[in-house]
Design a protein around this motif. Structure first.
Motif, PDB file in Angstrom:
ATOM      1  N   PHE A   1       0.812  -1.213   0.000  1.00 54.11           N
ATOM      2  CA  PHE A   1       0.000   0.000   0.000  1.00 54.11           C
ATOM      3  C   PHE A   1       0.850   1.270   0.000  1.00 54.11           C
ATOM      4  O   PHE A   1       0.330   2.376   0.116  1.00 54.11           O
ATOM      5  N   GLY A   2       2.171   1.096  -0.098  1.00 51.12           N
ATOM      6  CA  GLY A   2       3.050   2.256  -0.179  1.00 51.12           C
ATOM      7  C   GLY A   2       3.529   2.792   1.149  1.00 51.12           C
ATOM      8  O   GLY A   2       4.090   3.890   1.197  1.00 51.12           O
ATOM      9  N   TYR A   3       3.351   2.051   2.247  1.00 49.31           N
ATOM     10  CA  TYR A   3       3.849   2.508   3.540  1.00 49.31           C
ATOM     11  C   TYR A   3       5.330   2.162   3.665  1.00 49.31           C
ATOM     12  O   TYR A   3       5.696   0.983   3.669  1.00 49.31           O
ATOM     13  N   PRO A   4       6.201   3.166   3.813  1.00 51.40           N
ATOM     14  CA  PRO A   4       7.627   2.878   3.958  1.00 51.40           C
ATOM     15  C   PRO A   4       7.947   2.426   5.383  1.00 51.40           C
ATOM     16  O   PRO A   4       7.316   2.856   6.341  1.00 51.40           O
ATOM     17  N   PHE A   5       8.947   1.556   5.494  1.00 50.27           N
ATOM     18  CA  PHE A   5       9.434   1.141   6.802  1.00 50.27           C
ATOM     19  C   PHE A   5      10.883   0.698   6.645  1.00 50.27           C
ATOM     20  O   PHE A   5      11.418   0.713   5.532  1.00 50.27           O
ATOM     21  N   CYS A   6      11.510   0.361   7.760  1.00 47.20           N
ATOM     22  CA  CYS A   6      12.926  -0.002   7.730  1.00 47.20           C
ATOM     23  C   CYS A   6      13.164  -1.281   8.513  1.00 47.20           C
ATOM     24  O   CYS A   6      12.394  -1.630   9.402  1.00 47.20           O
ATOM     25  N   ARG A   7      14.268  -1.927   8.201  1.00 53.73           N
ATOM     26  CA  ARG A   7      14.785  -2.937   9.118  1.00 53.73           C
ATOM     27  C   ARG A   7      15.246  -2.173  10.353  1.00 53.73           C
ATOM     28  O   ARG A   7      16.174  -1.381  10.283  1.00 53.73           O
ATOM     29  N   GLY A   8      14.582  -2.429  11.479  1.00 57.42           N
ATOM     30  CA  GLY A   8      14.935  -1.705  12.695  1.00 57.42           C
ATOM     31  C   GLY A   8      13.953  -0.616  13.071  1.00 57.42           C
ATOM     32  O   GLY A   8      14.052  -0.038  14.158  1.00 57.42           O
TER      33      GLY A   8
ATOM     34  N   ILE B   1      -4.350   3.862  -4.454  1.00 62.75           N
ATOM     35  CA  ILE B   1      -4.593   5.223  -3.949  1.00 62.75           C
ATOM     36  C   ILE B   1      -6.013   5.354  -3.415  1.00 62.75           C
ATOM     37  O   ILE B   1      -6.242   5.993  -2.382  1.00 62.75           O
ATOM     38  N   SER B   2      -6.975   4.739  -4.081  1.00 66.05           N
ATOM     39  CA  SER B   2      -8.363   4.785  -3.597  1.00 66.05           C
ATOM     40  C   SER B   2      -8.471   4.198  -2.193  1.00 66.05           C
ATOM     41  O   SER B   2      -9.144   4.754  -1.317  1.00 66.05           O
ATOM     42  N   LEU B   3      -7.785   3.078  -1.972  1.00 65.99           N
ATOM     43  CA  LEU B   3      -7.768   2.474  -0.639  1.00 65.99           C
ATOM     44  C   LEU B   3      -7.011   3.342   0.361  1.00 65.99           C
ATOM     45  O   LEU B   3      -7.432   3.507   1.512  1.00 65.99           O
ATOM     46  N   ARG B   4      -5.903   3.914  -0.077  1.00 68.35           N
ATOM     47  CA  ARG B   4      -5.071   4.708   0.814  1.00 68.35           C
ATOM     48  C   ARG B   4      -5.801   5.956   1.315  1.00 68.35           C
ATOM     49  O   ARG B   4      -5.614   6.370   2.478  1.00 68.35           O
TER      50      ARG B   4
ATOM     51  N   TRP C   1      -8.857   6.231   2.072  1.00 63.18           N
ATOM     52  CA  TRP C   1      -9.695   5.800   3.199  1.00 63.18           C
ATOM     53  C   TRP C   1      -8.841   5.450   4.415  1.00 63.18           C
ATOM     54  O   TRP C   1      -9.197   5.772   5.560  1.00 63.18           O
ATOM     55  N   MET C   2      -7.711   4.801   4.186  1.00 59.88           N
ATOM     56  CA  MET C   2      -6.819   4.457   5.294  1.00 59.88           C
ATOM     57  C   MET C   2      -6.265   5.716   5.971  1.00 59.88           C
ATOM     58  O   MET C   2      -6.111   5.769   7.192  1.00 59.88           O
ATOM     59  N   ASP C   3      -5.978   6.728   5.155  1.00 62.33           N
ATOM     60  CA  ASP C   3      -5.490   7.992   5.716  1.00 62.33           C
ATOM     61  C   ASP C   3      -6.547   8.667   6.593  1.00 62.33           C
ATOM     62  O   ASP C   3      -6.219   9.348   7.573  1.00 62.33           O
ATOM     63  N   LEU C   4      -7.812   8.484   6.234  1.00 61.64           N
ATOM     64  CA  LEU C   4      -8.875   9.067   7.053  1.00 61.64           C
ATOM     65  C   LEU C   4      -8.878   8.478   8.461  1.00 61.64           C
ATOM     66  O   LEU C   4      -9.198   9.179   9.439  1.00 61.64           O
ATOM     67  N   LEU C   5      -8.528   7.207   8.578  1.00 60.79           N
ATOM     68  CA  LEU C   5      -8.422   6.597   9.909  1.00 60.79           C
ATOM     69  C   LEU C   5      -7.341   7.295  10.725  1.00 60.79           C
ATOM     70  O   LEU C   5      -7.501   7.533  11.929  1.00 60.79           O
ATOM     71  N   ALA C   6      -6.226   7.642  10.065  1.00 57.19           N
ATOM     72  CA  ALA C   6      -5.160   8.379  10.747  1.00 57.19           C
ATOM     73  C   ALA C   6      -5.645   9.771  11.151  1.00 57.19           C
ATOM     74  O   ALA C   6      -5.328  10.262  12.247  1.00 57.19           O
ATOM     75  N   LEU C   7      -6.448  10.388  10.279  1.00 56.07           N
ATOM     76  CA  LEU C   7      -7.008  11.709  10.592  1.00 56.07           C
ATOM     77  C   LEU C   7      -7.873  11.643  11.853  1.00 56.07           C
ATOM     78  O   LEU C   7      -7.739  12.487  12.765  1.00 56.07           O
TER      79      LEU C   7
ATOM     80  N   ARG D   1      -5.444  18.716   4.111  1.00 56.73           N
ATOM     81  CA  ARG D   1      -4.781  19.573   3.116  1.00 56.73           C
ATOM     82  C   ARG D   1      -3.921  18.752   2.164  1.00 56.73           C
ATOM     83  O   ARG D   1      -3.828  19.057   0.971  1.00 56.73           O
ATOM     84  N   ALA D   2      -3.288  17.694   2.692  1.00 61.80           N
ATOM     85  CA  ALA D   2      -2.468  16.821   1.846  1.00 61.80           C
ATOM     86  C   ALA D   2      -3.322  16.179   0.760  1.00 61.80           C
ATOM     87  O   ALA D   2      -2.923  16.118  -0.413  1.00 61.80           O
ATOM     88  N   HIS D   3      -4.517  15.706   1.142  1.00 58.49           N
ATOM     89  CA  HIS D   3      -5.416  15.091   0.160  1.00 58.49           C
ATOM     90  C   HIS D   3      -5.881  16.111  -0.870  1.00 58.49           C
ATOM     91  O   HIS D   3      -5.937  15.818  -2.074  1.00 58.49           O
ATOM     92  N   GLN D   4      -6.217  17.315  -0.405  1.00 53.73           N
ATOM     93  CA  GLN D   4      -6.678  18.361  -1.331  1.00 53.73           C
ATOM     94  C   GLN D   4      -5.590  18.704  -2.353  1.00 53.73           C
ATOM     95  O   GLN D   4      -5.851  18.827  -3.548  1.00 53.73           O
ATOM     96  N   ASN D   5      -4.344  18.836  -1.865  1.00 55.50           N
ATOM     97  CA  ASN D   5      -3.248  19.186  -2.757  1.00 55.50           C
ATOM     98  C   ASN D   5      -2.978  18.067  -3.753  1.00 55.50           C
ATOM     99  O   ASN D   5      -2.742  18.309  -4.941  1.00 55.50           O
ATOM    100  N   PHE D   6      -3.052  16.830  -3.275  1.00 57.77           N
ATOM    101  CA  PHE D   6      -2.814  15.685  -4.156  1.00 57.77           C
ATOM    102  C   PHE D   6      -3.870  15.617  -5.254  1.00 57.77           C
ATOM    103  O   PHE D   6      -3.549  15.397  -6.424  1.00 57.77           O
ATOM    104  N   VAL D   7      -5.130  15.817  -4.905  1.00 57.11           N
ATOM    105  CA  VAL D   7      -6.209  15.774  -5.898  1.00 57.11           C
ATOM    106  C   VAL D   7      -6.023  16.892  -6.925  1.00 57.11           C
ATOM    107  O   VAL D   7      -6.214  16.681  -8.131  1.00 57.11           O
ATOM    108  N   ARG D   8      -5.613  18.073  -6.465  1.00 55.82           N
ATOM    109  CA  ARG D   8      -5.350  19.168  -7.410  1.00 55.82           C
ATOM    110  C   ARG D   8      -4.247  18.779  -8.387  1.00 55.82           C
ATOM    111  O   ARG D   8      -4.327  19.064  -9.582  1.00 55.82           O
TER     112      ARG D   8
END
Length: 345
Positions: free
Chosen positions: A142-149, A261-264, A266-272, A289-296
């Motif tokens: 889903f595009g979530y970055p993470f690291c070993r550690g 992106i469609s799923l993301r 909705w997932m971002d709304l949970l974080a909101l 604002r991040a969503h608004q800018n991305f849609v633009r």
């Protein structure tokens, strides 16, 4: 005659006098023989440039006429640097004298290796990994970055569990080694990002072209972190959520990107909602604002800075085929070693 490739350490500075005073002397003690140290300055208004000129005259100084952010600042500075390898180094990083040699040796071993990073540990807690890089970067489906550690906010102690160098999905921009020819081939950083996740975008583009990104366990650096934007800063929240969506749009095949992106969204709304529940209303508004800018940006006309790869030769090594959110928050898998290793490309 020096037969070793020329390396340029390039530190991008903006009003970072405190960090330059603290960490630049250590950088200049690096033992790699064919080395140039460059200070790229983003129109600082403090005394940092004057300080470096007077105290460290061996440092090359390249001054931008404005603050172009992390992405634009580096793009402009690196146009003027001549070396076989660039090391993009944050000003708030402590290094050891022999930190360069193992990474260059690893990258010289394979022409397909485009970029790499050392082990990144926390300056304030040297026994532990640091959030922005740790032992190499990965990404889930889903595009979530993470690291070993480091997964989300859970940071591990370094007990030698990630002392094996190898291929990863992305290398941290805090201490990013990259071959100049691949920096130029990729077009450098995408300035839409301004700051945050621009190095993941760069590495993903390189991997879409079939190149490799590596983690070098034999080199360690220590990162203060949050030197420009504190991790609690709502502007950082905005950049992280907006740029994460840009990552997907730019680097995934179009049909797959649209679905993810469609799923993301909705997932971002949970974080909101989580931010609202915690009383962090500015962070919640930052996601909106991040969503608004991305849609633009989706509907904006004009050619993108970096054309999307056709992905036919894409190197997906380091991508996790499952959901990190599900594994971390529901299955309580807090460490990289808890994840099903068979689910990595």
């Amino acid at each position: 005659m020096n037969t070793q490739p020329k390396v340029a350490i390039v530190i991008l500075n903006w009003n970072g006098l405190k960090f330059l005073q603290q960490f630049l002397p250590g950088v200049l003690q690096s033992t790699y023989p064919n080395l140039e140290v460059v200070l790229g300055d983003n129109a600082s208004t403090d005394e940092s440039v004057t300080y470096v000129k007077s105290v460290f005259p061996s440092v090359t100084i390249i001054q931008n006429d404005n603050n172009y952010g992390f992405t634009g600042g580096y793009n402009r500075v690196l146009e003027k640097v001549d070396a076989d390898y660039f090391i993009l180094l944050n000003s708030d990083i402590q290094v050891k004298p022999g930190w360069i040699e193992p990474v260059i040796a690893l990258m010289e071993s394979d022409n397909l290796i485009a970029a790499a990073a050392p082990k990144i540990k926390a300056f304030a807690q040297p026994t532990h990994f640091e959030h922005a890089g740790a032992a190499g970067g990965f990404i889930d489906k889903f595009g979530y970055p993470f690291c070993r550690g480091r997964i989300f906010f859970e940071v591990e102690e370094d007990k030698g569990q990630y002392n094996q160098s190898g291929e990863v999905f992305w290398a941290s921009g805090a201490a990013l080694f990259i071959k100049k020819k691949y920096w130029e081939l990729s077009g450098g950083f995408d300035e839409q990002f301004f700051a945050h996740m621009e190095e993941i975008d760069l590495c993903w583009r390189l991997k879409n072209m079939g190149y490799k990104v590596m983690y070098c366990a034999e080199s360690e650096v220590y990162h203060v972190g949050g030197g420009t934007l504190d991790k609690e800063n709502p502007f950082k929240t905005y950049l992280n959520f907006r740029n994460n969506l840009l990552l997907l749009k730019k680097n995934m095949p179009a049909a797959k990107a649209a679905a993810i992106i469609s799923l993301r969204l909705w997932m971002d709304l949970l974080a909101l909602f989580r931010f609202v529940a915690e009383g962090k209303r500015k962070d919640a508004w930052a996601i909106s604002r991040a969503h608004q800018n991305f849609v633009r940006k989706l509907f904006a006309s004009g050619k993108t800075q970096h054309p999307k790869s056709n992905n036919k030769q894409a190197n997906l090594k380091g991508m996790y085929k499952s959901s990190l959110v599900k594994d971390f928050f529901i299955k309580k898998k807090k460490h990289f070693t808890d994840l099903d290793q068979d689910l990595f490309y």
